[in-house]
Design an enzyme around this catalytic site. Structure first.
Site, PDB file in Angstrom:
ATOM      1  CE  LYS A   1      -4.160   1.983   1.963  1.00  0.00           C
ATOM      2  NZ  LYS A   1      -3.729   3.378   2.034  1.00  0.00           N
TER       3      LYS A   1
ATOM      4  CE  LYS B   1      -5.663  -3.906  -4.956  1.00  0.00           C
ATOM      5  NZ  LYS B   1      -4.938  -3.173  -6.001  1.00  0.00           N
TER       6      LYS B   1
HETATM    7  S1  IVH Z   1      -6.574  -0.499  -4.763  1.00  0.00           S
HETATM    8  C1  IVH Z   1     -10.908  -0.685  -5.267  1.00  0.00           C
HETATM    9  N1  IVH Z   1      -4.028  -0.901  -4.337  1.00  0.00           N
HETATM   10  O1  IVH Z   1      -5.095   3.340  -0.955  1.00  0.00           O
HETATM   11  C2  IVH Z   1      -9.595  -0.551  -4.619  1.00  0.00           C
HETATM   12  N2  IVH Z   1      -5.005   1.105  -3.509  1.00  0.00           N
HETATM   13  O2  IVH Z   1      -8.275   3.677   0.078  1.00  0.00           O
HETATM   14  C3  IVH Z   1      -8.901   0.671  -5.072  1.00  0.00           C
HETATM   15  N3  IVH Z   1      -3.407   2.592  -2.379  1.00  0.00           N
HETATM   16  O3  IVH Z   1      -6.326   6.164  -2.128  1.00  0.00           O
HETATM   17  C4  IVH Z   1      -7.586   0.878  -4.477  1.00  0.00           C
HETATM   18  N4  IVH Z   1      -1.637   1.321  -2.663  1.00  0.00           N
HETATM   19  O4  IVH Z   1      -4.290   5.538  -3.358  1.00  0.00           O
HETATM   20  C5  IVH Z   1      -5.061  -0.072  -4.142  1.00  0.00           C
HETATM   21  N5  IVH Z   1      -1.757  -1.387  -4.047  1.00  0.00           N
HETATM   22  C6  IVH Z   1      -2.823  -0.554  -3.882  1.00  0.00           C
HETATM   23  C7  IVH Z   1      -2.670   0.676  -3.206  1.00  0.00           C
HETATM   24  C8  IVH Z   1      -3.814   1.486  -3.040  1.00  0.00           C
HETATM   25  C9  IVH Z   1      -2.097   2.467  -2.182  1.00  0.00           C
HETATM   26  C10 IVH Z   1      -4.203   3.751  -1.913  1.00  0.00           C
HETATM   27  C11 IVH Z   1      -5.018   4.395  -2.981  1.00  0.00           C
HETATM   28  C12 IVH Z   1      -6.285   4.799  -2.329  1.00  0.00           C
HETATM   29  C13 IVH Z   1      -6.224   4.123  -1.019  1.00  0.00           C
HETATM   30  C14 IVH Z   1      -7.443   3.236  -0.904  1.00  0.00           C
END
Ligand code: IVH
Length: 787
Positions: free
Chosen positions: A123, A299
């Site tokens: 993340k 995921k």
């Molecule tokens: S997926 C439907 N993957 O986390 C899911 N988000 O609240 C959409 N983020 O603001 C997000 N790393 O900027 C996803 N590997 C990752 C991520 C990620 C950082 C952040 C993203 C978003 C927040 C999600």
């Protein structure tokens, strides 16, 4: 007007060439051309595009520098909403199990059913953006905004070199790529260093750096920031039917295939334990990653299962962010102190209101060194951002400037000023009071009281007793630890006062070993001068330098008084080393510690006159060069010596400018300025005095080290006409004589100047021969010395 074919072809060729140089530079970190060549190609393309606007394609490398500043950002409606993600704040392994249990329940899986497969990622801690590619070309970039509508930041995103302006391979007709713009920590530090040097604002942390840069209306700002990008998902897609992946991991592979950066730290894992292991593994890796993460993301890998799971309000049920303890937190500075390390390094440290960060409560955070503390301008009362990553010492990252406590200015009714002054490094060591020195070109300041500073004493004693120094067998670190902790030893001289009785009471120390240690200490008293100098632990003085000093100067008394320029003419001793030696002996506490060693009976057994070759080395042309006067190069120093052949004369000259007129004006001006400083003049005079003393003590050329006064004991009293008392002492000692403090039957000569008191009476009573300065000089000459 139609564009000539030649221009069209040239533009295409330039674009291709620039793209390949870009890839080499930004992706492979292996530049293929010089900056000048690159700039020339770039400007040529810019000029072509300006002359023929039809040539300016959206994927042209010229777009990377950003266009004109905007009035405001346009709104972008996301065709597929940019969702947020549920966070699991339980930072333990159970966080992963909880998520898996929810997913299994939603999917109606029973205990016997196999494990769910997940894609696990990092993340990233930056700013979420969406990139829209049409026919493989980047046409729009947007922020997340409220998830439904974001801001059009295309110009800024084009400046991010990680983001391809054109996709590789068979890209779908429409592809929206979602991912994170971030900044590497090392890039941020480098950027801040340069910004501070230019007097510009620095960035507080990588996340603010990334988010703040993308939200600037002037794209030139983003272009100047070291931004990067990772893709982690998709939005709208059209015309990608045949080869469209069926899993999230397959999707990321495909994005990587299009030339988008996808982070390498990802995995496909089965079941909750594998997720928990991934969480732990990445947690351990976290401090070493070049960028910040605040957790990992799981995921459900199958896109079909994702569709089945669907959404709950604004969050998908198929994903979760599993957090780590925060590495950064805000708190107030209660005080700024300095700490002294084992090697004397002085570190400013902020005392903080306790704050929980990185899994522990932090009350101290390092400010690293004087320059860093000043650059960040941390003051008492400030609200600061504290960071603790892994096992790294907590540090103050930045001050929150709006939160600084202010007060009414006493000078201006309408002005407010900071309540507390900027931090300044203390001039003396808080542990021992010795002066603090900072070498040229060094970030770290150090306590110069190497022999006496409690913070350094254990290391100093171990070094002193070491095999290559005084070679005291049996004095290892466990023993030094006990001796210091129990207050038996505070400086090296205390070692020689140890007795078998108080040693034998120590842990793991029998009568026999206590006796052996006392005997070893006794034996070490008759050491060589080189070992003794090495044993003092002067910074930058290793064994070989110590031997050079012993060999050339011949006596401790002389070494103690030798100023930096003379030290610097000795073979293999550079300016930094010479300054370090001079700093060491300039600290009175070190002097006291050495006197105590001599008083305890330590006596280098091989002292002798200075080496005969020193005579040539002490030519004023060399010494002038070593003074450190700006612009006084080797050649200029030689010219100066021709004009003013003696340093003492130079220090006393009143019509200096006239006397120096044959020198280039800049050189003489620099010298005049330098001599304005009283300490510089004093250094010059001291150099002249010591030089004279050394020359006086030199042996006859060709006659090995002469010891004309060997075996003779002198007492000095009263004021001599030209020599200071310690100069006379150095002369006598350099010639092999001893100088003692009181007159006895064993005294061979009393050297008496004006206002001599009781010592003169005593000597007369005991029949000790009395010399004046001239007679002393005669004696030095007569006995084989050389004036
Ligand atoms: S997926 C439907 N993957 O986390 C899911 N988000 O609240 C959409 N983020 O603001 C997000 N790393 O900027 C996803 N590997 C990752 C991520 C990620 C950082 C952040 C993203 C978003 C927040 C999600």
């Amino acid at each position: 007007m139609t564009v000539p074919d030649t221009a069209r072809q040239r533009a295409a060729a330039l674009r291709a060439e620039l793209e390949s140089h870009n890839r080499a530079y930004y992706e492979l970190d292996a530049p293929t051309v010089s900056d000048e060549v690159y700039d020339a190609l770039f400007r040529e393309l810019q000029a072509l595009e300006a002359a023929h606007p039809e040539l300016a394609t959206p994927d042209s490398p010229t777009r990377r520098v950003g266009g004109r500043p905007l009035e405001a950002f346009a709104q972008v409606a996301h065709r597929v909403p940019m969702l947020s993600i549920q966070t699991e704040t339980d930072t333990e392994a159970s966080g992963a199990w909880n998520f898996d249990a929810r997913v299994r329940k939603e999917l109606g899986l029973e205990e016997g059913d196999g494990p769910v497969r997940y894609a696990a990622e990092l993340k990233f801690d930056g700013l979420a953006v969406s990139l829209r590619y049409e026919q493989g070309v980047l046409v729009q970039g947007a922020t997340r905004g409220d998830g439904a509508t974001g801001e059009d930041v295309t110009q800024n995103l084009r400046t991010v070199h990680d983001i391809p302006l054109k996709l590789q391979g068979q890209a779908p007709a429409v592809l929206e790529v979602r991912g994170e713009v971030y900044m590497r920590r090392d890039d941020l530090a480098r950027y801040n260093e340069k910004a501070a040097a230019r007097g510009e604002k620095t960035l507080v942390n990588p996340r603010n750096g990334a988010a703040g840069s993308i939200r600037q209306l002037d794209p030139a700002i983003a272009a100047g920031r070291p931004l990067k990008f990772f893709a982690y998902g998709i939005g709208q897609v059209e015309g990608w039917d045949a080869a469209r992946p069926a899993s999230h991991s397959g999707l990321l592979d495909a994005l990587a295939g299009f030339g988008l950066p996808v982070c390498e730290h990802r995995a496909v894992l089965a079941g909750p334990q594998a997720l928990a292991d991934f969480h732990a593994r990445m947690g351990a890796l976290r401090p070493e990653l070049p960028f910040d993460i605040d957790g990992v993301v799981y995921k459900v890998d199958s896109l079909a299962l994702q569709a089945e799971l669907g959404f709950r309000s604004r969050e998908p049920r198929w994903a979760v962010a599993h957090k780590y303890p925060a590495q950064e937190a805000r708190t107030r500075v209660e005080a700024i102190v300095v700490q002294v390390g084992r090697t004397g390094a002085i570190t400013p440290v902020a005392k903080l209101q306790p704050v929980f960060v990185g899994g522990v409560t932090v009350t101290n955070a390092t400010l690293h060194n004087e320059d860093e503390a000043r650059r960040k301008d941390v003051r008492v009362g400030d609200l600061v951002i504290v960071r603790r990553a892994g096992d790294v010492i907590p540090e103050v990252v930045a001050v929150v400037p709006e939160e600084r406590p202010m007060t009414q200015s006493p000078d201006d009714l309408f002005a407010r000023e900071p309540l507390h002054p900027p931090f300044v490094l203390p001039a003396t060591c808080p542990e021992c009071g010795s002066h603090v020195v900072r070498e040229e070109g060094e970030a770290v300041a150090r306590c110069s009281g190497g022999l006496v500073c409690p913070a350094q004493v254990k290391g100093a004693l171990l070094h002193f007793a070491g095999r290559r120094a005084m070679d005291v067998e049996g004095l290892g670190d466990k023993l030094v630890e006990q001796l210091v902790d129990q207050g038996l030893v505070r400086t090296p001289a205390d070692l020689y006062r140890l007795e078998v009785a108080n040693l034998a009471s120590l842990e793991r120390m029998g009568e026999k070993s206590a006796e052996n240690l006392v005997a070893a200490l006794e034996a070490s008293k008759a050491c060589s001068l080189g070992r003794f100098i090495f044993a003092l632990g002067i910074r930058h003085v290793g064994e070989s330098t110590a031997r050079t000093l012993a060999d050339w100067l011949g006596s401790l008394a002389l070494l103690r008084r030798t100023p930096q320029p003379i030290l610097a003419v000795l073979p293999d001793i550079g300016g930094v080393v010479a300054q370090s030696i001079a700093d060491f002996f300039a600290e009175p506490r070190n002097e006291t510690a050495i006197d105590a060693l001599l008083a305890a009976g330590v006596l280098p057994r091989d002292e002798h006159s200075p080496r005969a070759e020193l005579g040539e080395a002490l030519a004023w042309a060399r010494l002038y060069e070593m003074l450190g006067v700006p612009k006084l190069t080797e050649t200029r120093a030689r010219e100066l010596a021709a004009l003013v052949p003696d340093g003492a004369e130079l220090a006393r000259e009143t019509a200096l400018a006239a006397r120096l007129s044959p020198l280039p004006q800049t050189v003489s001006a620099a010298l005049v300025d330098w001599l304005e400083v009283a300490a510089h003049r004093a250094l010059l005079l001291q150099t002249a005095e010591l030089r004279a003393a050394i020359l006086a003590a030199l042996p006859e050329p060709g006659a090995g080290p002469a010891q004309p006064l060997a075996g003779l004991t002198f007492v000095i009293t009263g004021t001599l006409p030209s020599l200071k008392r310690d100069e006379a002492k150095a002369l006598i000692e350099a010639a092999g004589g001893k100088v003692s403090g009181s007159v006895s039957k064993k005294t061979d000569y009393l050297v008496a100047g004006s206002e001599a008191g009781s010592k003169l009476d005593n000597a007369q009573k005991l029949g000790v021969p009395i010399l004046d300065e001239a007679a002393l000089r005669d004696l030095l000459n007569h006995q084989g010395g050389q004036q």
